[in-house]
Design a protein around this motif. Sequence first.
Motif, PDB file in Angstrom:
ATOM      1  N   GLU A  65      10.782   4.752   9.533  1.00 55.10           N
ATOM      2  CA  GLU A  65      11.030   4.282  10.801  1.00 55.10           C
ATOM      3  C   GLU A  65      10.988   2.626  10.879  1.00 55.10           C
ATOM      4  O   GLU A  65      11.786   2.051  11.490  1.00 55.10           O
ATOM      5  N   GLU A  66       9.883   2.160  10.065  1.00 57.97           N
ATOM      6  CA  GLU A  66       9.698   0.784  10.024  1.00 57.97           C
ATOM      7  C   GLU A  66      10.731   0.052   9.350  1.00 57.97           C
ATOM      8  O   GLU A  66      11.032  -1.084   9.745  1.00 57.97           O
ATOM      9  N   LEU A  67      11.392   0.501   8.276  1.00 62.37           N
ATOM     10  CA  LEU A  67      12.126  -0.091   7.310  1.00 62.37           C
ATOM     11  C   LEU A  67      13.477  -0.126   7.871  1.00 62.37           C
ATOM     12  O   LEU A  67      14.220  -0.965   7.619  1.00 62.37           O
ATOM     13  N   GLY A  68      13.784   0.919   8.510  1.00 58.98           N
ATOM     14  CA  GLY A  68      15.243   1.062   9.205  1.00 58.98           C
ATOM     15  C   GLY A  68      16.180   1.310   8.428  1.00 58.98           C
ATOM     16  O   GLY A  68      16.335   1.912   7.104  1.00 58.98           O
ATOM     17  N   ASP A  69      17.195   0.424   8.301  1.00 64.49           N
ATOM     18  CA  ASP A  69      18.486   0.452   7.271  1.00 64.49           C
ATOM     19  C   ASP A  69      17.949  -0.049   5.903  1.00 64.49           C
ATOM     20  O   ASP A  69      18.755   0.414   4.945  1.00 64.49           O
ATOM     21  N   SER A  70      16.995  -0.883   5.759  1.00 66.34           N
ATOM     22  CA  SER A  70      16.691  -1.415   4.416  1.00 66.34           C
ATOM     23  C   SER A  70      15.914  -0.158   3.502  1.00 66.34           C
ATOM     24  O   SER A  70      15.748  -0.242   2.322  1.00 66.34           O
ATOM     25  N   LYS A  71      15.647   1.016   4.280  1.00 69.25           N
ATOM     26  CA  LYS A  71      15.126   1.912   3.431  1.00 69.25           C
ATOM     27  C   LYS A  71      16.018   2.616   2.381  1.00 69.25           C
ATOM     28  O   LYS A  71      15.719   3.246   1.459  1.00 69.25           O
ATOM     29  N   ASN A  72      17.478   2.379   2.571  1.00 71.51           N
ATOM     30  CA  ASN A  72      18.383   2.995   1.444  1.00 71.51           C
ATOM     31  C   ASN A  72      18.257   2.300   0.287  1.00 71.51           C
ATOM     32  O   ASN A  72      18.661   2.908  -0.807  1.00 71.51           O
ATOM     33  N   GLY A  73      17.744   1.135   0.300  1.00 73.65           N
ATOM     34  CA  GLY A  73      17.487   0.554  -1.000  1.00 73.65           C
ATOM     35  C   GLY A  73      16.233   0.958  -1.910  1.00 73.65           C
ATOM     36  O   GLY A  73      16.134   0.499  -2.981  1.00 73.65           O
ATOM     37  N   VAL A  74      15.446   1.642  -1.374  1.00 77.50           N
ATOM     38  CA  VAL A  74      14.134   1.836  -1.563  1.00 77.50           C
ATOM     39  C   VAL A  74      14.030   3.277  -2.635  1.00 77.50           C
ATOM     40  O   VAL A  74      14.799   4.273  -2.254  1.00 77.50           O
ATOM     41  N   ASP A  75      13.448   3.264  -3.712  1.00 77.16           N
ATOM     42  CA  ASP A  75      13.286   4.472  -4.479  1.00 77.16           C
ATOM     43  C   ASP A  75      12.380   5.522  -3.831  1.00 77.16           C
ATOM     44  O   ASP A  75      11.121   4.994  -3.867  1.00 77.16           O
ATOM     45  N   LYS A  76      12.729   6.298  -3.426  1.00 75.72           N
ATOM     46  CA  LYS A  76      11.798   7.235  -2.922  1.00 75.72           C
ATOM     47  C   LYS A  76      10.616   8.039  -3.469  1.00 75.72           C
ATOM     48  O   LYS A  76       9.396   7.937  -3.105  1.00 75.72           O
ATOM     49  N   LYS A  77      10.859   8.105  -4.918  1.00 75.41           N
ATOM     50  CA  LYS A  77       9.733   8.341  -5.731  1.00 75.41           C
ATOM     51  C   LYS A  77       8.751   7.352  -6.065  1.00 75.41           C
ATOM     52  O   LYS A  77       7.472   7.659  -5.721  1.00 75.41           O
ATOM     53  N   VAL A  78       9.155   6.125  -5.996  1.00 74.21           N
ATOM     54  CA  VAL A  78       8.365   5.023  -6.151  1.00 74.21           C
ATOM     55  C   VAL A  78       7.200   4.950  -4.718  1.00 74.21           C
ATOM     56  O   VAL A  78       6.016   4.952  -4.773  1.00 74.21           O
ATOM     57  N   VAL A  79       7.998   5.111  -3.501  1.00 74.89           N
ATOM     58  CA  VAL A  79       7.274   5.153  -2.129  1.00 74.89           C
ATOM     59  C   VAL A  79       6.239   6.508  -2.350  1.00 74.89           C
ATOM     60  O   VAL A  79       5.069   6.171  -1.779  1.00 74.89           O
ATOM     61  N   GLY A  80       6.633   7.520  -2.764  1.00 70.88           N
ATOM     62  CA  GLY A  80       5.763   8.482  -2.803  1.00 70.88           C
ATOM     63  C   GLY A  80       4.629   8.493  -3.605  1.00 70.88           C
ATOM     64  O   GLY A  80       3.628   8.926  -3.121  1.00 70.88           O
ATOM     65  N   LYS A  81       4.667   7.631  -4.806  1.00 68.75           N
ATOM     66  CA  LYS A  81       3.518   7.388  -5.510  1.00 68.75           C
ATOM     67  C   LYS A  81       2.628   6.613  -4.843  1.00 68.75           C
ATOM     68  O   LYS A  81       1.315   6.528  -4.945  1.00 68.75           O
ATOM     69  N   MET A  82       3.258   5.421  -4.156  1.00 70.07           N
ATOM     70  CA  MET A  82       2.344   4.128  -3.618  1.00 70.07           C
ATOM     71  C   MET A  82       1.766   5.054  -2.621  1.00 70.07           C
ATOM     72  O   MET A  82       0.464   4.476  -2.139  1.00 70.07           O
ATOM     73  N   VAL A  83       2.451   6.087  -1.755  1.00 70.77           N
ATOM     74  CA  VAL A  83       1.748   6.905  -0.621  1.00 70.77           C
ATOM     75  C   VAL A  83       0.394   7.390  -1.138  1.00 70.77           C
ATOM     76  O   VAL A  83      -0.775   7.354  -0.621  1.00 70.77           O
ATOM     77  N   GLN A  84       0.736   8.123  -2.207  1.00 77.70           N
ATOM     78  CA  GLN A  84      -0.393   8.977  -2.833  1.00 77.70           C
ATOM     79  C   GLN A  84      -1.498   7.934  -3.351  1.00 77.70           C
ATOM     80  O   GLN A  84      -2.718   8.273  -3.051  1.00 77.70           O
ATOM     81  N   GLU A  85      -1.048   6.947  -3.746  1.00 77.67           N
ATOM     82  CA  GLU A  85      -2.200   6.064  -4.567  1.00 77.67           C
ATOM     83  C   GLU A  85      -2.846   5.492  -3.284  1.00 77.67           C
ATOM     84  O   GLU A  85      -4.400   5.349  -3.158  1.00 77.67           O
ATOM     85  N   GLY A  86      -2.434   5.016  -2.181  1.00 75.60           N
ATOM     86  CA  GLY A  86      -3.110   4.602  -1.062  1.00 75.60           C
ATOM     87  C   GLY A  86      -4.022   5.579  -0.086  1.00 75.60           C
ATOM     88  O   GLY A  86      -5.174   5.099   0.124  1.00 75.60           O
ATOM     89  N   LEU A  87      -3.379   7.034  -0.301  1.00 72.98           N
ATOM     90  CA  LEU A  87      -4.318   7.948   0.244  1.00 72.98           C
ATOM     91  C   LEU A  87      -5.869   8.081  -0.707  1.00 72.98           C
ATOM     92  O   LEU A  87      -6.781   8.473   0.056  1.00 72.98           O
TER      93      LEU A  87
END
Length: 184
Positions: free
Chosen positions: A157-179
């Motif tokens: 939601e925060e990223l809006g249209d720029s989310k299309n350029g983001v690698d979802k696997k990388v984001v998943g790992k970053m979220v897991q590490e943050g948690l």
Amino acid sequence: MFAQVSTRRFLHTSRTLFSAQPGLEVTLRNALKASMKAKDKPAAACLKSILADVTNATKSGANPNEPISDEGVMGVLKKGISQRIQASGSYSPTSPSPHPENYSSLLNEITLLKSFLPEAPSNEALQQSIDKIISGLTDELKASRGVAGQVINKLWEELGDSKNGVDKKVVGKMVQEGLKRLQI
């Protein structure tokens, strides 16, 4: 060299010229036409290959008569980039059997394909957004099972249209590490 310069010039202007037209596939097809007119054979071959993959993805989708979405085309582009990155490792100067021409050609193809993807936020910016979202969660939500999914949804939601350029696997790992840092 001239053909590469003209293709780059086209790619630079294609974002503004074709932004009114719908679809990333149209932009790819127009870039193919420009590279063929410029007699840039490597770019034309790369674009033909990607467009063949796009057509294959369209025909093997749930409804083969409907055009593929821009997200689907971006998925094909990302897969093509990933395949070329993996292949370039086989030809790199540090590999057991280096092939500098093939390596250079693959790097040029990777650069060409990346030029069609929207600019993604940096990993540092993503990490800051993820950390901000995690710190804003309630204690009850932090302890729930679906917290990672909720963090990712808020990030999209925060990223809006720029989310299309983001690698979802990388984001998943970053979220897991943050948690995990949160639990320590």
